[in-house]
Design an enzyme around this catalytic site. Structure first.
Site, PDB file in Angstrom:
ATOM      1  N   GLU A 150     139.529 -38.040 -63.514  1.00 18.74           N
ATOM      2  CA  GLU A 150     139.761 -36.330 -64.005  1.00 18.74           C
ATOM      3  C   GLU A 150     141.727 -36.235 -63.757  1.00 18.74           C
ATOM      4  OE1 GLU A 150     138.671 -33.368 -61.056  1.00 18.74           O
ATOM      5  OE2 GLU A 150     137.976 -31.890 -63.583  1.00 18.74           O
ATOM      6  N   CYS A 201     137.639 -27.706 -65.825  1.00 20.61           N
ATOM      7  CA  CYS A 201     136.566 -28.409 -65.312  1.00 20.61           C
ATOM      8  C   CYS A 201     135.607 -29.605 -66.686  1.00 20.61           C
ATOM      9  CB  CYS A 201     135.448 -28.169 -64.559  1.00 20.61           C
ATOM     10  SG  CYS A 201     135.219 -26.562 -65.421  1.00 20.61           S
ATOM     11  N   GLU A 257     130.752 -26.460 -57.502  1.00 17.77           N
ATOM     12  CA  GLU A 257     130.634 -26.731 -59.015  1.00 17.77           C
ATOM     13  C   GLU A 257     132.064 -27.648 -58.528  1.00 17.77           C
ATOM     14  OE1 GLU A 257     129.165 -25.673 -60.918  1.00 17.77           O
ATOM     15  OE2 GLU A 257     127.595 -24.202 -60.614  1.00 17.77           O
ATOM     16  N   LYS A 285     138.681 -17.315 -50.477  1.00 22.86           N
ATOM     17  CA  LYS A 285     139.689 -17.521 -50.593  1.00 22.86           C
ATOM     18  C   LYS A 285     139.919 -17.852 -51.857  1.00 22.86           C
ATOM     19  CE  LYS A 285     140.960 -21.822 -49.717  1.00 22.86           C
ATOM     20  NZ  LYS A 285     142.830 -21.302 -50.957  1.00 22.86           N
TER      21      LYS A 285
HETATM   22  P1  NAD Z   1     140.619 -27.935 -55.464  1.00 26.17           P
HETATM   23  O1  NAD Z   1     139.557 -28.674 -55.365  1.00 26.17           O
HETATM   24  O2  NAD Z   1     142.247 -28.500 -54.547  1.00 26.17           O
HETATM   25  O3  NAD Z   1     140.666 -26.532 -54.312  1.00 26.17           O
HETATM   26  C1  NAD Z   1     139.826 -25.341 -54.833  1.00 26.17           C
HETATM   27  C2  NAD Z   1     140.011 -24.628 -53.774  1.00 26.17           C
HETATM   28  O4  NAD Z   1     139.390 -25.071 -52.898  1.00 26.17           O
HETATM   29  C3  NAD Z   1     141.211 -24.002 -53.236  1.00 26.17           C
HETATM   30  O5  NAD Z   1     141.168 -22.827 -53.097  1.00 26.17           O
HETATM   31  C4  NAD Z   1     141.739 -25.024 -52.148  1.00 26.17           C
HETATM   32  O6  NAD Z   1     142.568 -24.018 -51.043  1.00 26.17           O
HETATM   33  C5  NAD Z   1     140.616 -24.956 -51.886  1.00 26.17           C
HETATM   34  N1  NAD Z   1     139.618 -26.175 -50.553  1.00 26.17           N
HETATM   35  C6  NAD Z   1     140.343 -27.161 -50.935  1.00 26.17           C
HETATM   36  N2  NAD Z   1     140.090 -28.163 -49.876  1.00 26.17           N
HETATM   37  C7  NAD Z   1     139.657 -27.823 -49.207  1.00 26.17           C
HETATM   38  C8  NAD Z   1     138.416 -28.205 -47.969  1.00 26.17           C
HETATM   39  N3  NAD Z   1     138.860 -29.189 -47.025  1.00 26.17           N
HETATM   40  N4  NAD Z   1     137.565 -26.800 -47.180  1.00 26.17           N
HETATM   41  C9  NAD Z   1     137.609 -25.150 -48.673  1.00 26.17           C
HETATM   42  N5  NAD Z   1     138.351 -24.800 -49.011  1.00 26.17           N
HETATM   43  C10 NAD Z   1     139.216 -26.534 -50.186  1.00 26.17           C
HETATM   44  O7  NAD Z   1     140.569 -27.982 -56.970  1.00 26.17           O
HETATM   45  P2  NAD Z   1     142.310 -27.183 -57.697  1.00 26.17           P
HETATM   46  O8  NAD Z   1     142.636 -28.122 -57.922  1.00 26.17           O
HETATM   47  O9  NAD Z   1     142.289 -25.717 -57.681  1.00 26.17           O
HETATM   48  O10 NAD Z   1     141.007 -27.131 -59.238  1.00 26.17           O
HETATM   49  C11 NAD Z   1     140.744 -28.097 -60.422  1.00 26.17           C
HETATM   50  C12 NAD Z   1     139.270 -28.962 -59.595  1.00 26.17           C
HETATM   51  O11 NAD Z   1     138.621 -27.226 -59.896  1.00 26.17           O
HETATM   52  C13 NAD Z   1     139.313 -29.355 -60.664  1.00 26.17           C
HETATM   53  O12 NAD Z   1     138.157 -30.657 -60.297  1.00 26.17           O
HETATM   54  C14 NAD Z   1     138.276 -29.062 -61.735  1.00 26.17           C
HETATM   55  O13 NAD Z   1     137.460 -29.738 -62.452  1.00 26.17           O
HETATM   56  C15 NAD Z   1     137.469 -28.190 -60.129  1.00 26.17           C
HETATM   57  N6  NAD Z   1     136.474 -27.529 -61.410  1.00 26.17           N
HETATM   58  C16 NAD Z   1     135.258 -26.673 -61.563  1.00 26.17           C
HETATM   59  C17 NAD Z   1     134.570 -26.065 -62.125  1.00 26.17           C
HETATM   60  C18 NAD Z   1     133.124 -25.570 -61.830  1.00 26.17           C
HETATM   61  O14 NAD Z   1     132.545 -25.626 -62.613  1.00 26.17           O
HETATM   62  N7  NAD Z   1     132.440 -27.197 -62.088  1.00 26.17           N
HETATM   63  C19 NAD Z   1     135.233 -24.710 -62.490  1.00 26.17           C
HETATM   64  C20 NAD Z   1     136.475 -25.100 -62.629  1.00 26.17           C
HETATM   65  C21 NAD Z   1     137.426 -26.357 -62.117  1.00 26.17           C
END
Ligand code: NAD
Length: 487
Positions: free
Chosen positions: A390, A293, A259, A183
């Site tokens: 963050e 991130c 991650e 997804k």
């Molecule tokens: P987010 O957590 O809001 O969403 C990420 C994904 O998870 C989306 O596809 C979303 O629909 C899904 N999601 C949200 N809640 C969920 C749940 N309860 N169950 C299952 N899926 C769920 O994050 P975002 O705003 O899309 O991305 C930014 C975040 O991602 C930042 O915190 C960033 O640091 C992190 N990030 C981490 C890495 C890494 O390698 N550590 C890389 C890129 C981004």
């Protein structure tokens, strides 16, 4: 090659991609382009039944194609053909990504698309090289550790680097012999759909890669809690990672790779190459407007050199070229949404109210879309919201230190431990501090990944569990079986 394009003329893939074909879906979540705030599409939301259909399609495809049991070189070859097609179709992929995301078209072509193809080749090569182990046992027996794919892997990706993040999940899972239900973020699904279509066109059996669209609450929850998903691989915020852990605990037990978020420090000593440090630090917060991130958002600099470093960073921040992601001359990204730009501004305001001094920025750019000025805040305390949260935007904080212990104390974050940067010409000091920094990645005299892909990435503390990239990511997509044969 002219890269600029008209976003209104871009044909978007429609619906979910299951079993090698698009499943049309009407309605869904409204989508706006970050570059001009224009509403342009809706993202359908797969319910639990549709997720179930994708999972059973994946299971069936795995069985019928023999993907995990055929000669491993066949997996390698098919994935190389897929990488070739990603390169050949790079412009289409980049356009699909640039329409919905914050990634400028030129950076996509040179970076994200090229890197995704490289990483798929990188992981493809593990399929026929990484094997099982013969282990030392007594003379009367033979011990083996066999490894096997999990079956169907459930993957969930964020919006900030949609294509690369999809590659990080699909590459190792597929090379390791699994099928996938992925997804993408509901804000940026199109490049992921197309990359899955390209896999089928390259000869990867239909049904091994299935893309279901939707939000976290409905679609994400259905994936992570599905009984036939044997492993979950997630990239996103720490809050969502925590909700996923809870859902997995509630619905059963399965391995997961998480991650998550970060708030990474960059420590600069007075003996460092200041030009190099300033460029690396400024780039790390200007690229994708800090929506990374690993963004090195906290500068921790030796007091005697703070002013010259700040001036050099400010100079670099002046060179940005904001513009729509579909204009090839743009090099500075918009923020993903109205909600996110409001959040960035609210944290910056709160930090200024709490005593931070604004050296530049702290405002929206006066243009269409969601653009926020690169921002540098000094005189921030360790408990300032700009240091703790963050922000996921183009905001740097600057704190000073007088000795190594103070630098380490400031670098330590209560929640996150994703990455850290260290700038010094003193090798002994670099090693000494690296040993004590609580971060899953330490960059010394640079602040970026290389294109070697062999170094795993992942967080300490609440920045995550497990690793993406490197051999570790391949191994994380296989389970091990211990075998002892009586002789
Ligand atoms: P987010 O957590 O809001 O969403 C990420 C994904 O998870 C989306 O596809 C979303 O629909 C899904 N999601 C949200 N809640 C969920 C749940 N309860 N169950 C299952 N899926 C769920 O994050 P975002 O705003 O899309 O991305 C930014 C975040 O991602 C930042 O915190 C960033 O640091 C992190 N990030 C981490 C890495 C890494 O390698 N550590 C890389 C890129 C981004």
């Amino acid at each position: 090659m002219a890269l600029s394009f008209d976003p209104d003329a871009t044909q978007l893939p429609k619906g979910h991609f299951i079993g090698g074909r698009y499943i049309d879906a009407k309605g869904g979540l409204p989508m706006r382009r970050p570059s001009d705030a224009v509403a342009y599409a809706e993202c359908p939301v797969a319910d639990a039944d549709l997720v179930d259909q994708a999972v059973s399609t994946a299971k069936r495809a795995l069985k019928e194609s023999g993907w995990s049991t055929r000669r491993p070189r066949e997996r390698t070859n098919a994935m190389h053909r897929w990488a070739d097609l990603i390169e050949a179709e790079g412009e289409t992929l980049a356009r699909l990504e640039a329409v919905s995301s914050t990634r400028p078209i030129s950076q996509l072509i040179q970076g994200d698309v090229a890197v995704t193809a490289e990483q798929i080749r990188f992981f493809a090569e593990f399929a026929d090289k990484e094997g099982s182990d013969l282990v030392p046992t007594g003379d009367d027996s033979l011990g083996l550790i066999m490894t096997e794919p999990y079956g169907v892997v459930g993957a969930i990706t964020p919006w900030n680097f949609p294509l690369s993040m999809a590659g990080w999940k699909l590459g190792p899972a597929l090379a390791a012999g699994n099928a996938i239900v992925l997804k993408p973020s509901e804000m940026t699904p199109f490049s992921t759909l197309y990359v899955a279509e390209l896999a089928v066109r390259a000869g990867i059996p239909a049904g091994l890669i299935n893309i279901v669209l939707g939000d976290g609450r409905t679609t994400g929850t259905a994936i992570t809690g599905h009984p036939d998903i044997s492993k979950v691989s997630f990239t996103g915020s720490t809050a969502a990672g925590s909700a996923i852990m809870a859902n997995i605990a509630r619905t059963g037990v399965k391995p997961m790779t998480l991650e998550l978020g970060g708030k990474s420090p960059q420590i600069v000593f007075a003996d460092a190459d200041l030009t190099l440090a300033a460029n690396a630090i400024a780039s790390s917060i200007v690229v994708n407007a800090g929506q990374a991130c690993v963004a090195g958002s906290r500068i921790i600099v030796e007091k005697s050199t703070a002013e010259s470093l700040a001036l050099a960073i400010l100079a670099r921040m002046q060179t940005i070229k904001p513009g729509p992601t579909w204009d090839e001359t743009s090099d500075y990204s918009p923020i993903i949404s109205e909600r996110q730009i409001d959040r960035i501004d609210a944290i910056v305001r709160a930090a200024i109210d709490a005593g931070a001094e604004c050296l530049t920025g702290a405002k929206r750019l006066n243009r269409d879309g969601y653009f926020y000025a690169p921002t540098l805040l000094s005189h921030v305390r360790q408990d300032s919201p700009a240091v703790v949260e963050e922000i996921f935007g183009p905001v740097l904080t600057l704190q000073t230190f007088t000795d190594e212990e103070e630098a380490l104390a400031l670098a330590d974050h209560p929640t996150y431990g994703l990455a850290a940067g260290l700038f010094t010409r003193d090798l002994s000091r670099a090693i000494r501090l690296t040993r004590r920094l609580q971060a899953g990645t330490v960059w010394i005299n640079r602040y970026s990944r290389s294109r070697d892909h062999i170094l795993p990435t992942g967080g300490y503390k609440q920045s995550g569990i497990g690793k993406d990239l490197g051999r570790a990511a391949y191994q994380a997509n296989r389970k091990s079986k211990s075998v002892l044969i009586n002789l």
